[in-house]
Design a protein around this motif. Structure first.
Motif, PDB file in Angstrom:
ATOM      1  N   ALA A 248       0.833  -1.203   0.000  1.00  0.00           N
ATOM      2  CA  ALA A 248       0.000   0.000   0.000  1.00  0.00           C
ATOM      3  C   ALA A 248       0.865   1.250   0.000  1.00  0.00           C
ATOM      4  CB  ALA A 248      -0.902   0.005   1.226  1.00  0.00           C
ATOM      5  N   TRP A 249       0.222   2.344  -0.356  1.00  0.00           N
ATOM      6  CA  TRP A 249       0.830   3.666  -0.201  1.00  0.00           C
ATOM      7  C   TRP A 249      -0.013   4.467   0.781  1.00  0.00           C
ATOM      8  CZ3 TRP A 249       5.395   5.236  -2.342  1.00  0.00           C
ATOM      9  CH2 TRP A 249       5.916   4.475  -3.393  1.00  0.00           C
ATOM     10  N   PHE A 250       0.653   5.062   1.750  1.00  0.00           N
ATOM     11  CA  PHE A 250       0.053   6.011   2.661  1.00  0.00           C
ATOM     12  C   PHE A 250       0.747   7.350   2.459  1.00  0.00           C
ATOM     13  CE2 PHE A 250      -2.592   3.602   5.716  1.00  0.00           C
ATOM     14  CZ  PHE A 250      -2.283   2.309   5.332  1.00  0.00           C
ATOM     15  N   ARG A 251       0.089   8.407   2.876  1.00  0.00           N
ATOM     16  CA  ARG A 251       0.737   9.713   2.827  1.00  0.00           C
ATOM     17  C   ARG A 251       0.427  10.475   4.105  1.00  0.00           C
ATOM     18  NH1 ARG A 251      -2.772  12.598  -2.080  1.00  0.00           N
ATOM     19  NH2 ARG A 251      -4.723  12.900  -0.919  1.00  0.00           N
ATOM     20  N   GLN A 252       1.304  11.405   4.411  1.00  0.00           N
ATOM     21  CA  GLN A 252       1.129  12.184   5.638  1.00  0.00           C
ATOM     22  C   GLN A 252       1.627  13.598   5.455  1.00  0.00           C
ATOM     23  OE1 GLN A 252       3.110  10.646   9.169  1.00  0.00           O
ATOM     24  NE2 GLN A 252       1.514  11.544  10.473  1.00  0.00           N
ATOM     25  N   VAL A 253       0.797  14.520   5.858  1.00  0.00           N
ATOM     26  CA  VAL A 253       1.174  15.924   5.955  1.00  0.00           C
ATOM     27  C   VAL A 253       1.535  16.184   7.405  1.00  0.00           C
ATOM     28  CG1 VAL A 253       0.391  18.300   5.692  1.00  0.00           C
ATOM     29  CG2 VAL A 253      -0.380  16.544   4.073  1.00  0.00           C
ATOM     30  N   SER A 254       2.602  16.929   7.598  1.00  0.00           N
ATOM     31  CA  SER A 254       3.066  17.200   8.960  1.00  0.00           C
ATOM     32  C   SER A 254       1.929  17.727   9.833  1.00  0.00           C
ATOM     33  CB  SER A 254       4.205  18.219   8.922  1.00  0.00           C
ATOM     34  OG  SER A 254       4.669  18.487  10.220  1.00  0.00           O
ATOM     35  N   GLY A 255       1.741  17.090  10.981  1.00  0.00           N
ATOM     36  CA  GLY A 255       0.709  17.526  11.911  1.00  0.00           C
ATOM     37  C   GLY A 255      -0.652  16.927  11.675  1.00  0.00           C
ATOM     38  N   LYS A 256      -0.765  16.119  10.631  1.00  0.00           N
ATOM     39  CA  LYS A 256      -2.055  15.493  10.321  1.00  0.00           C
ATOM     40  C   LYS A 256      -1.921  13.980  10.357  1.00  0.00           C
ATOM     41  CE  LYS A 256      -3.922  19.243   7.493  1.00  0.00           C
ATOM     42  NZ  LYS A 256      -4.574  19.589   6.201  1.00  0.00           N
ATOM     43  N   GLU A 257      -3.051  13.291  10.398  1.00  0.00           N
ATOM     44  CA  GLU A 257      -3.044  11.838  10.412  1.00  0.00           C
ATOM     45  C   GLU A 257      -2.631  11.293   9.055  1.00  0.00           C
ATOM     46  OE1 GLU A 257      -6.640  11.096  13.677  1.00  0.00           O
ATOM     47  OE2 GLU A 257      -6.799  10.337  11.629  1.00  0.00           O
ATOM     48  N   ARG A 258      -2.086  10.077   9.098  1.00  0.00           N
ATOM     49  CA  ARG A 258      -1.748   9.412   7.844  1.00  0.00           C
ATOM     50  C   ARG A 258      -3.020   9.045   7.092  1.00  0.00           C
ATOM     51  NH1 ARG A 258       2.623   5.572  10.581  1.00  0.00           N
ATOM     52  NH2 ARG A 258       4.488   6.840  10.298  1.00  0.00           N
ATOM     53  N   GLU A 259      -2.934   9.106   5.780  1.00  0.00           N
ATOM     54  CA  GLU A 259      -4.071   8.794   4.910  1.00  0.00           C
ATOM     55  C   GLU A 259      -3.707   7.646   3.991  1.00  0.00           C
ATOM     56  OE1 GLU A 259      -4.923  11.928   2.169  1.00  0.00           O
ATOM     57  OE2 GLU A 259      -6.655  10.905   1.283  1.00  0.00           O
ATOM     58  N   GLY A 260      -4.563   6.646   3.916  1.00  0.00           N
ATOM     59  CA  GLY A 260      -4.357   5.561   2.977  1.00  0.00           C
ATOM     60  C   GLY A 260      -4.664   6.022   1.565  1.00  0.00           C
ATOM     61  N   VAL A 261      -3.731   5.843   0.657  1.00  0.00           N
ATOM     62  CA  VAL A 261      -3.862   6.340  -0.706  1.00  0.00           C
ATOM     63  C   VAL A 261      -4.291   5.243  -1.668  1.00  0.00           C
ATOM     64  CG1 VAL A 261      -2.607   7.377  -2.633  1.00  0.00           C
ATOM     65  CG2 VAL A 261      -2.147   8.135  -0.284  1.00  0.00           C
TER      66      VAL A 261
ATOM     67  N   GLY B 154      -4.497  -7.260   3.302  1.00  0.00           N
ATOM     68  CA  GLY B 154      -4.980  -7.223   1.927  1.00  0.00           C
ATOM     69  C   GLY B 154      -5.373  -5.814   1.550  1.00  0.00           C
ATOM     70  N   CYS B 155      -6.289  -5.684   0.587  1.00  0.00           N
ATOM     71  CA  CYS B 155      -6.613  -4.354   0.055  1.00  0.00           C
ATOM     72  C   CYS B 155      -8.097  -4.001   0.100  1.00  0.00           C
ATOM     73  CB  CYS B 155      -6.111  -4.228  -1.377  1.00  0.00           C
ATOM     74  SG  CYS B 155      -4.311  -4.163  -1.513  1.00  0.00           S
ATOM     75  N   LYS B 156      -8.906  -4.692   0.913  1.00  0.00           N
ATOM     76  CA  LYS B 156     -10.315  -4.302   0.998  1.00  0.00           C
ATOM     77  C   LYS B 156     -10.489  -3.016   1.784  1.00  0.00           C
ATOM     78  CE  LYS B 156     -12.309  -8.868   0.295  1.00  0.00           C
ATOM     79  NZ  LYS B 156     -13.208  -9.910   0.817  1.00  0.00           N
ATOM     80  N   PHE B 157      -9.521  -2.690   2.602  1.00  0.00           N
ATOM     81  CA  PHE B 157      -9.501  -1.427   3.329  1.00  0.00           C
ATOM     82  C   PHE B 157      -8.047  -1.105   3.621  1.00  0.00           C
ATOM     83  CE2 PHE B 157      -8.231  -3.000   7.490  1.00  0.00           C
ATOM     84  CZ  PHE B 157      -8.594  -4.332   7.431  1.00  0.00           C
ATOM     85  N   LEU B 158      -7.802   0.124   4.029  1.00  0.00           N
ATOM     86  CA  LEU B 158      -6.455   0.525   4.413  1.00  0.00           C
ATOM     87  C   LEU B 158      -6.475   1.038   5.846  1.00  0.00           C
ATOM     88  CD1 LEU B 158      -4.852   2.316   1.330  1.00  0.00           C
ATOM     89  CD2 LEU B 158      -4.432   0.032   2.214  1.00  0.00           C
ATOM     90  N   ASP B 159      -5.594   0.516   6.636  1.00  0.00           N
ATOM     91  CA  ASP B 159      -5.471   0.932   8.033  1.00  0.00           C
ATOM     92  C   ASP B 159      -4.001   0.832   8.400  1.00  0.00           C
ATOM     93  OD1 ASP B 159      -5.352   1.045  10.870  1.00  0.00           O
ATOM     94  OD2 ASP B 159      -7.415   0.329  11.017  1.00  0.00           O
ATOM     95  N   GLU B 160      -3.424   1.938   8.832  1.00  0.00           N
ATOM     96  CA  GLU B 160      -1.984   1.953   9.093  1.00  0.00           C
ATOM     97  C   GLU B 160      -1.585   0.952  10.173  1.00  0.00           C
ATOM     98  OE1 GLU B 160      -0.357   5.355  11.376  1.00  0.00           O
ATOM     99  OE2 GLU B 160      -2.340   6.230  11.069  1.00  0.00           O
TER     100      GLU B 160
END
Length: 123
Positions: A34-47, A101-107
């Motif tokens: 998976a790919w996740f992304r994060q902006v400083s100060g914010k929660e990670r987001e599953g991409v 797997g890929c049915k959902f994304l959770d860090e």
């Protein structure tokens, strides 16, 4: 066991970037990536996410229709093609071994994380 992300950079709105993730130290074709992304100060987001065989994929609502994930199990790599980039796509992007797997994304299901690559979209 390692994931190494690359390909980030500075682009203008509307342009494209292609991120790559190289894996080593584990049986690559047994795991979703998976790919996740994060902006400083914010929660990670599953991409996005791609299943072990490359058949199943998942995209977050904010990137659907613009991003495409792919993998090459012969080369142990995953790519994220990002088109029509927007300033809100600016973040550090991480490739992650996702054990659910890929049915959902959770860090919390990511057990191996790459070092991150910075993507900046700005005019």
């Amino acid at each position: 066991v390692q994931l190494q992300a690359s390909g980030g950079g500075l682009v203008q709105p509307g342009e494209s970037l292609r991120l790559s993730c190289a894996a080593s130290g584990f049986t690559f074709d047994h795991y979703a990536i998976a790919w996740f992304r994060q902006v400083s100060g914010k929660e990670r987001e599953g991409v996005s996410c791609i299943g072990s065989s490359g058949i199943g994929t998942y995209y977050g609502d904010s990137v659907k229709g613009r991003f495409t994930i792919s993998r090459d199990n012969a080369k142990n790599t995953v790519a994220l093609q990002m088109n029509s980039l927007k300033p809100e796509d600016t973040a550090v992007y991480y490739c992650v071994r996702h054990r659910a797997g890929c049915k959902f994304l959770d860090e919390r299901w990511g057990d191996v994380w790459g070092q991150g690559t910075q993507v900046t979209v700005s005019s």
